[in-house]
Design a protein around this motif. Structure first.
Motif, PDB file in Angstrom:
ATOM      1  N   PHE A   1       1.543  11.949   2.298  1.00 28.12           N
ATOM      2  CA  PHE A   1       0.975  13.092   3.024  1.00 28.12           C
ATOM      3  C   PHE A   1      -0.314  13.500   2.329  1.00 28.12           C
ATOM      4  CE2 PHE A   1       5.420  12.876   3.932  1.00 28.12           C
ATOM      5  CZ  PHE A   1       5.473  13.069   5.301  1.00 28.12           C
ATOM      6  N   VAL A   2      -1.342  13.734   3.130  1.00 25.82           N
ATOM      7  CA  VAL A   2      -2.705  13.804   2.616  1.00 25.82           C
ATOM      8  C   VAL A   2      -2.894  14.895   1.568  1.00 25.82           C
ATOM      9  CG1 VAL A   2      -3.589  15.362   4.409  1.00 25.82           C
ATOM     10  CG2 VAL A   2      -5.125  13.699   3.335  1.00 25.82           C
ATOM     11  N   GLU A   3      -2.162  16.011   1.678  1.00 25.06           N
ATOM     12  CA  GLU A   3      -2.365  17.102   0.724  1.00 25.06           C
ATOM     13  C   GLU A   3      -1.907  16.747  -0.687  1.00 25.06           C
ATOM     14  OE1 GLU A   3       1.632  18.129   2.792  1.00 25.06           O
ATOM     15  OE2 GLU A   3      -0.305  17.226   3.311  1.00 25.06           O
ATOM     16  N   ASN A   4      -1.111  15.670  -0.818  1.00 23.52           N
ATOM     17  CA  ASN A   4      -0.648  15.239  -2.133  1.00 23.52           C
ATOM     18  C   ASN A   4      -1.379  13.992  -2.628  1.00 23.52           C
ATOM     19  OD1 ASN A   4       1.531  17.206  -2.248  1.00 23.52           O
ATOM     20  ND2 ASN A   4       2.532  15.980  -0.687  1.00 23.52           N
ATOM     21  N   GLN A   5      -2.317  13.502  -1.842  1.00 21.19           N
ATOM     22  CA  GLN A   5      -3.024  12.274  -2.203  1.00 21.19           C
ATOM     23  C   GLN A   5      -4.278  12.577  -2.998  1.00 21.19           C
ATOM     24  OE1 GLN A   5      -3.824  10.261   1.485  1.00 21.19           O
ATOM     25  NE2 GLN A   5      -1.651  10.040   1.994  1.00 21.19           N
ATOM     26  N   GLN A   6      -4.571  11.691  -3.925  1.00 19.17           N
ATOM     27  CA  GLN A   6      -5.831  11.764  -4.651  1.00 19.17           C
ATOM     28  C   GLN A   6      -6.434  10.370  -4.643  1.00 19.17           C
ATOM     29  OE1 GLN A   6      -5.707  13.513  -8.534  1.00 19.17           O
ATOM     30  NE2 GLN A   6      -4.914  15.452  -7.811  1.00 19.17           N
ATOM     31  N   GLY A   7      -7.346  10.166  -3.709  1.00 12.91           N
ATOM     32  CA  GLY A   7      -7.976   8.854  -3.648  1.00 12.91           C
ATOM     33  C   GLY A   7      -7.365   7.968  -2.591  1.00 12.91           C
ATOM     34  N   GLU A   8      -6.661   6.913  -3.011  1.00 19.41           N
ATOM     35  CA  GLU A   8      -6.160   5.883  -2.109  1.00 19.41           C
ATOM     36  C   GLU A   8      -5.191   6.444  -1.071  1.00 19.41           C
ATOM     37  OE1 GLU A   8      -3.698   1.647  -2.361  1.00 19.41           O
ATOM     38  OE2 GLU A   8      -4.298   2.704  -4.186  1.00 19.41           O
ATOM     39  N   ASN A   9      -5.288   5.920   0.130  1.00 19.37           N
ATOM     40  CA  ASN A   9      -4.393   6.291   1.218  1.00 19.37           C
ATOM     41  C   ASN A   9      -3.338   5.198   1.388  1.00 19.37           C
ATOM     42  OD1 ASN A   9      -3.118   7.130   3.521  1.00 19.37           O
ATOM     43  ND2 ASN A   9      -4.920   7.067   4.837  1.00 19.37           N
ATOM     44  N   PRO A  10      -2.073   5.442   1.022  1.00 18.81           N
ATOM     45  CA  PRO A  10      -1.052   4.395   1.122  1.00 18.81           C
ATOM     46  C   PRO A  10      -0.809   3.908   2.546  1.00 18.81           C
ATOM     47  CG  PRO A  10      -0.036   6.523   0.641  1.00 18.81           C
ATOM     48  CD  PRO A  10      -1.515   6.706   0.491  1.00 18.81           C
ATOM     49  N   HIS A  11      -1.200   4.694   3.535  1.00 22.15           N
ATOM     50  CA  HIS A  11      -1.014   4.266   4.922  1.00 22.15           C
ATOM     51  C   HIS A  11      -1.916   3.097   5.280  1.00 22.15           C
ATOM     52  CE1 HIS A  11       1.746   7.430   6.177  1.00 22.15           C
ATOM     53  NE2 HIS A  11       1.033   8.259   5.440  1.00 22.15           N
ATOM     54  N   ASP A  12      -2.962   2.864   4.481  1.00 24.00           N
ATOM     55  CA  ASP A  12      -3.837   1.721   4.743  1.00 24.00           C
ATOM     56  C   ASP A  12      -3.092   0.400   4.574  1.00 24.00           C
ATOM     57  OD1 ASP A  12      -5.846   3.519   5.189  1.00 24.00           O
ATOM     58  OD2 ASP A  12      -6.816   3.250   3.245  1.00 24.00           O
ATOM     59  N   ARG A  13      -1.960   0.426   3.851  1.00 25.91           N
ATOM     60  CA  ARG A  13      -1.185  -0.792   3.609  1.00 25.91           C
ATOM     61  C   ARG A  13      -0.038  -0.963   4.613  1.00 25.91           C
ATOM     62  NH1 ARG A  13      -1.365   1.546  -1.602  1.00 25.91           N
ATOM     63  NH2 ARG A  13       0.864   2.034  -1.430  1.00 25.91           N
ATOM     64  N   LEU A  14       0.168   0.025   5.488  1.00 26.31           N
ATOM     65  CA  LEU A  14       1.281   0.003   6.423  1.00 26.31           C
ATOM     66  C   LEU A  14       0.812  -0.241   7.853  1.00 26.31           C
ATOM     67  CD1 LEU A  14       3.335   3.120   5.218  1.00 26.31           C
ATOM     68  CD2 LEU A  14       3.598   0.744   4.492  1.00 26.31           C
ATOM     69  N   ARG A  15       1.722  -0.774   8.658  1.00 26.07           N
ATOM     70  CA  ARG A  15       1.451  -0.828  10.095  1.00 26.07           C
ATOM     71  C   ARG A  15       1.526   0.590  10.643  1.00 26.07           C
ATOM     72  NH1 ARG A  15       5.285  -4.849   9.681  1.00 26.07           N
ATOM     73  NH2 ARG A  15       6.783  -3.573  10.855  1.00 26.07           N
ATOM     74  N   PRO A  16       0.777   0.897  11.712  1.00 29.91           N
ATOM     75  CA  PRO A  16       0.803   2.252  12.270  1.00 29.91           C
ATOM     76  C   PRO A  16       2.206   2.743  12.609  1.00 29.91           C
ATOM     77  CG  PRO A  16      -0.995   1.001  13.217  1.00 29.91           C
ATOM     78  CD  PRO A  16      -0.210   0.035  12.396  1.00 29.91           C
ATOM     79  N   SER A  17       3.055   1.860  13.123  1.00 23.74           N
ATOM     80  CA  SER A  17       4.420   2.273  13.463  1.00 23.74           C
ATOM     81  C   SER A  17       5.210   2.659  12.220  1.00 23.74           C
ATOM     82  CB  SER A  17       5.140   1.149  14.214  1.00 23.74           C
ATOM     83  OG  SER A  17       5.188  -0.040  13.432  1.00 23.74           O
ATOM     84  N   GLN A  18       4.975   1.945  11.106  1.00 23.09           N
ATOM     85  CA  GLN A  18       5.640   2.302   9.853  1.00 23.09           C
ATOM     86  C   GLN A  18       5.147   3.653   9.353  1.00 23.09           C
ATOM     87  OE1 GLN A  18       4.445  -1.306   7.710  1.00 23.09           O
ATOM     88  NE2 GLN A  18       6.599  -1.914   7.554  1.00 23.09           N
ATOM     89  N   SER A  19       3.847   3.867   9.432  1.00 25.47           N
ATOM     90  CA  SER A  19       3.282   5.152   9.020  1.00 25.47           C
ATOM     91  C   SER A  19       3.867   6.293   9.837  1.00 25.47           C
ATOM     92  CB  SER A  19       1.756   5.133   9.162  1.00 25.47           C
ATOM     93  OG  SER A  19       1.163   4.240   8.251  1.00 25.47           O
ATOM     94  N   ALA A  20       3.972   6.072  11.142  1.00 25.70           N
ATOM     95  CA  ALA A  20       4.514   7.116  12.014  1.00 25.70           C
ATOM     96  C   ALA A  20       5.952   7.441  11.644  1.00 25.70           C
ATOM     97  CB  ALA A  20       4.428   6.667  13.476  1.00 25.70           C
ATOM     98  N   ARG A  21       6.745   6.419  11.302  1.00 26.61           N
ATOM     99  CA  ARG A  21       8.137   6.664  10.907  1.00 26.61           C
ATOM    100  C   ARG A  21       8.207   7.483   9.627  1.00 26.61           C
ATOM    101  NH1 ARG A  21       9.190   1.459  12.890  1.00 26.61           N
ATOM    102  NH2 ARG A  21       8.960   0.503  10.833  1.00 26.61           N
ATOM    103  N   VAL A  22       7.328   7.159   8.673  1.00 30.28           N
ATOM    104  CA  VAL A  22       7.305   7.914   7.415  1.00 30.28           C
ATOM    105  C   VAL A  22       6.948   9.375   7.675  1.00 30.28           C
ATOM    106  CG1 VAL A  22       6.137   8.195   5.196  1.00 30.28           C
ATOM    107  CG2 VAL A  22       6.762   5.913   5.981  1.00 30.28           C
ATOM    108  N   ILE A  23       5.923   9.597   8.493  1.00 33.42           N
ATOM    109  CA  ILE A  23       5.457  10.958   8.770  1.00 33.42           C
ATOM    110  C   ILE A  23       6.520  11.759   9.520  1.00 33.42           C
ATOM    111  CG2 ILE A  23       3.730  12.353   9.976  1.00 33.42           C
ATOM    112  CD1 ILE A  23       2.594  10.959   7.534  1.00 33.42           C
ATOM    113  N   THR A  24       7.051  11.201  10.593  1.00 35.82           N
ATOM    114  CA  THR A  24       8.006  11.960  11.398  1.00 35.82           C
ATOM    115  C   THR A  24       9.363  12.109  10.709  1.00 35.82           C
ATOM    116  OG1 THR A  24       8.654   9.941  12.600  1.00 35.82           O
ATOM    117  CG2 THR A  24       6.916  11.303  13.579  1.00 35.82           C
ATOM    118  N   SER A  25       9.693  11.192   9.802  1.00 37.07           N
ATOM    119  CA  SER A  25      11.001  11.272   9.148  1.00 37.07           C
ATOM    120  C   SER A  25      11.098  12.438   8.182  1.00 37.07           C
ATOM    121  CB  SER A  25      11.318   9.963   8.409  1.00 37.07           C
ATOM    122  OG  SER A  25      10.435   9.763   7.320  1.00 37.07           O
TER     123      SER A  25
END
Length: 280
Positions: free
Chosen positions: A65-89
């Motif tokens: 979640f962006v408010e806890n990130q400093q620098g790299e975005n881990p979602h860049d390594r995931l498929r969009p559907s995987q990212s969506a599952r992480v966010i909504t879960s």
């Protein structure tokens, strides 16, 4: 409810330790929601306590979640559907955690209702753009489970949550920029039918909107220089972080309100934005 605001409670302590950006966001949202509730004679204490717990589900994976990130975005390594599952879960995990700690139902209701049934449009469009010929992308995989806000305080929380995140994303959160993004978010939430199941009137929505604008303007009020009290630094100036990054755990900052990735449901989807970090 006041006992639930004790910062020494295990779940709040873990939130502050493991997800400091989310913890700060929760307190800020609580202040906005409290001010807005007072303006329309809703329950400000309920809103403030609800805000403390509305994002506890992010404890499962705070770095996504962006408010806890400093620098790299881990979602860049995931498929969009995987990212969506992480966010909504974080909603489903938050509800499970609320049950484990015996959180009162009225407080736990803020966890799913502050997102309603909104869609992660940026991740959805990213998935559609990356889809292979003939591949079907299901929109329901990118949608929060809901329900939509069922009471005034939950609806106010939905608005305050998005507005606070957007204001933090502004490089210059001056009154004009704040008003622009708040109007855009409230209009999007209404257009997405997220407030159809609660009993807010249009008059109350206008009052809530203006209360949030006033509160955000007060929080981000301009600072002034005091000549003679700011001595020049000795030696060379310190190296500043890249212009597109904020060093205060606020993720990306945007120069203009129009650049903020506010989706059709009125949510800020910073997590969907690919970004490169410059080497220092």
């Amino acid at each position: 409810m006041l006992e639930l605001s004790n910062a020494d409670l295990p779940v709040l302590g873990q939130l502050a330790l493991r997800a400091p950006g989310t913890n700060q966001h929760s307190h800020a949202v609580g202040q906005l929601a409290e001010d807005a509730c007072r303006a329309v004679a809703a329950n400000p204490l309920l809103a403030r306590i609800g805000a403390l717990y509305h994002d506890i589900g992010k404890l499962a994976a705070p770095e996504y979640f962006v408010e806890n990130q400093q620098g790299e975005n881990p979602h860049d390594r995931l498929r969009p559907s995987q990212s969506a599952r992480v966010i909504t879960s974080h909603v489903t995990y938050g509800l499970r955690l609320a049950k484990e700690i015996n959180l009162p139902k009225k407080i736990a209701d803020f966890i799913p209702q502050h997102h309603g049934t909104r869609t992660l449009h940026f991740f959805l469009r990213k998935a559609q753009a990356q889809a292979k010929p003939g591949e079907t992308i299901e929109e329901k995989e990118f949608r929060y489970p809901g329900p939509r806000p069922q009471f005034k305080e939950a609806a106010i929380m939905m608005i305050a949550d998005s507005c606070e995140a957007a204001a933090r994303s502004l490089a210059r959160p001056d009154p004009d920029n704040i008003r622009t993004i708040v109007l855009k978010i409230v209009d999007a939430i209404i257009s997405d039918s997220q407030l159809d199941e609660c009993d807010l009137t249009l008059r109350e929505l206008t009052t809530i909107r203006e209360a949030i604008i006033s509160a955000l303007t007060a929080i981000y009020h301009a600072r002034i220089d005091y000549p003679g009290f700011n001595p020049p630094l000795a030696g060379p100036l310190p190296t500043l972080p890249p212009a597109n990054l904020d060093s205060e755990e606020r993720g990306i900052t945007y120069s203009r309100p129009s650049e903020i990735p506010i989706n059709e449901g009125g949510e800020v989807e910073d997590e969907a934005i690919t970004r490169k970090v410059a080497k220092r």
